[in-house]
Design a protein around this motif. Structure first.
Motif, PDB file in Angstrom:
ATOM      1  N   GLY A   1       7.694   2.245   0.614  1.00 10.66           N
ATOM      2  CA  GLY A   1       8.793   1.850   1.491  1.00 10.66           C
ATOM      3  C   GLY A   1       8.958   2.820   2.640  1.00 10.66           C
ATOM      4  N   ASN A   2      10.214   3.094   2.994  1.00 11.14           N
ATOM      5  CA  ASN A   2      10.507   4.017   4.095  1.00 11.14           C
ATOM      6  C   ASN A   2      11.707   4.882   3.728  1.00 11.14           C
ATOM      7  OD1 ASN A   2       9.553   1.221   5.644  1.00 11.14           O
ATOM      8  ND2 ASN A   2       8.631   3.104   6.453  1.00 11.14           N
TER       9      ASN A   2
ATOM     10  N   LYS B   1       0.835  -1.204   0.000  1.00 14.00           N
ATOM     11  CA  LYS B   1       0.000   0.000   0.000  1.00 14.00           C
ATOM     12  C   LYS B   1       0.867   1.251   0.000  1.00 14.00           C
ATOM     13  CE  LYS B   1      -3.345   2.453   2.884  1.00 14.00           C
ATOM     14  NZ  LYS B   1      -4.070   2.459   4.186  1.00 14.00           N
ATOM     15  N   GLN B   2       0.513   2.221  -0.836  1.00 11.33           N
ATOM     16  CA  GLN B   2       1.246   3.484  -0.836  1.00 11.33           C
ATOM     17  C   GLN B   2       0.993   4.205   0.486  1.00 11.33           C
ATOM     18  OE1 GLN B   2       0.115   6.597  -3.654  1.00 11.33           O
ATOM     19  NE2 GLN B   2       2.284   6.937  -4.098  1.00 11.33           N
ATOM     20  N   LYS B   3       2.055   4.801   1.018  1.00 12.88           N
ATOM     21  CA  LYS B   3       1.971   5.489   2.296  1.00 12.88           C
ATOM     22  C   LYS B   3       1.966   6.996   2.082  1.00 12.88           C
ATOM     23  CE  LYS B   3       4.821   1.730   4.137  1.00 12.88           C
ATOM     24  NZ  LYS B   3       6.125   1.373   4.756  1.00 12.88           N
TER      25      LYS B   3
ATOM     26  N   LEU C   1      10.872   7.627   7.012  1.00 14.82           N
ATOM     27  CA  LEU C   1       9.463   8.007   7.095  1.00 14.82           C
ATOM     28  C   LEU C   1       8.559   6.807   7.348  1.00 14.82           C
ATOM     29  CD1 LEU C   1       8.914  10.612   4.227  1.00 14.82           C
ATOM     30  CD2 LEU C   1       8.847  11.045   6.690  1.00 14.82           C
ATOM     31  N   GLN C   2       7.543   7.042   8.166  1.00 10.55           N
ATOM     32  CA  GLN C   2       6.527   6.036   8.456  1.00 10.55           C
ATOM     33  C   GLN C   2       5.172   6.557   7.984  1.00 10.55           C
ATOM     34  OE1 GLN C   2       7.640   3.107   9.907  1.00 10.55           O
ATOM     35  NE2 GLN C   2       9.668   4.074   9.747  1.00 10.55           N
ATOM     36  N   ASP C   3       4.318   5.655   7.658  1.00 11.64           N
ATOM     37  CA  ASP C   3       2.976   6.027   7.224  1.00 11.64           C
ATOM     38  C   ASP C   3       2.284   6.840   8.316  1.00 11.64           C
ATOM     39  OD1 ASP C   3       0.767   6.121   5.523  1.00 11.64           O
ATOM     40  OD2 ASP C   3      -0.095   4.279   6.367  1.00 11.64           O
TER      41      ASP C   3
END
Length: 240
Positions: A34-35, A3-5, A68-70
């Motif tokens: 990703g992150n 899933k795109q964040k 980065l996190q969702d």
């Protein structure tokens, strides 16, 4: 399927100069997979990293390597040359208290005017970007540029994008940005080569002076590097 964040970014103060008008002074959503490192996201949004000195993610100070996190909320602040933010994570080495500059090929007039005020400014109209970066790192100089792309070089630690296009306004902008008004030492630098100017006896340079100057002036200065001679008003006239 992955899933795109997304994360919400907000840029403060003069960092908004790098953003399109509709995105200034407001939250904007950044979509990612990703992150990625927060540094990469900031530059993808248009802001070069040397202009950034503080990042808060969910109200917590982080460095450029933060992943980065969702759902993250990211607040990005400009360089605080005049403020003490020791209790949070600075993103650059300490400010360069002995201020020295290197300027790109677009800022020749600014270099000359800053030299007139006594500031150490390297400038050549044929500097390549990589050369500017290497000199800045080796000599601990601040890069002044009109090229945002130059500041996105990951090796750059101290740099500033000059907003104004007019030399007089550029001088004021740089003096204000780096709090330099009390450091002005007029006519202590050679306008041509950036060397230090020192007093010299008239007798030592008399043979090199135009007759009019020899008859009119008694106080002279000479560049230690290129040996150009200056006298009262000669920063406004072509030196010898």
């Amino acid at each position: 399927m992955a899933k795109q964040k997304q994360a919400v970014f907000r840029f403060y103060a003069e960092l908004n100069d790098f953003l399109p008008g509709p995105l200034r002074q407001r939250d904007q959503v950044y979509h990612f997979w990703g992150n990625p490192a927060v540094k990469d996201a900031i530059e993808a949004l248009g802001v070069p990293h040397p202009e950034v000195d503080l990042i808060l993610v969910n109200q917590r100070s982080v460095d450029f390597a933060y992943r980065l996190q969702d759902g993250d909320r990211v607040a990005v602040y400009p360089v605080f040359e005049l403020l003490d933010i020791q209790t949070v994570t600075r993103l650059r080495p300490e400010p360069l208290r002995r201020v020295k500059f290197i300027l790109d090929c677009n800022l020749g007039k600014l270099a000359r005017k800053l030299r007139m005020l006594g500031f150490d400014c390297l400038y050549q109209n044929n500097y390549q970007d990589e050369e500017i970066v290497q000199i800045a790192l080796k000599e601990r100089r601040i890069i002044l540029t009109r090229d945002v792309g130059l500041l996105k070089n990951r090796a750059v630690t101290h740099g500033y994008w000059v907003r104004s296009t007019r030399p007089p306004a550029q001088v004021k902008e740089v003096l204000q940005k780096f709090d330099l008004f009390r450091r002005i030492q007029p006519f202590s630098r050679c306008l041509e080569c950036n060397g230090v100017i020192e007093p010299v006896d008239k007798g030592d340079v008399e043979d090199a002076l135009p007759q009019r100057v020899r008859q009119t002036f008694n106080t002279f200065y000479r560049c230690k590097r290129c040996k150009k001679i200056y006298w009262q008003g000669s920063h406004h006239e072509p030196p010898v």
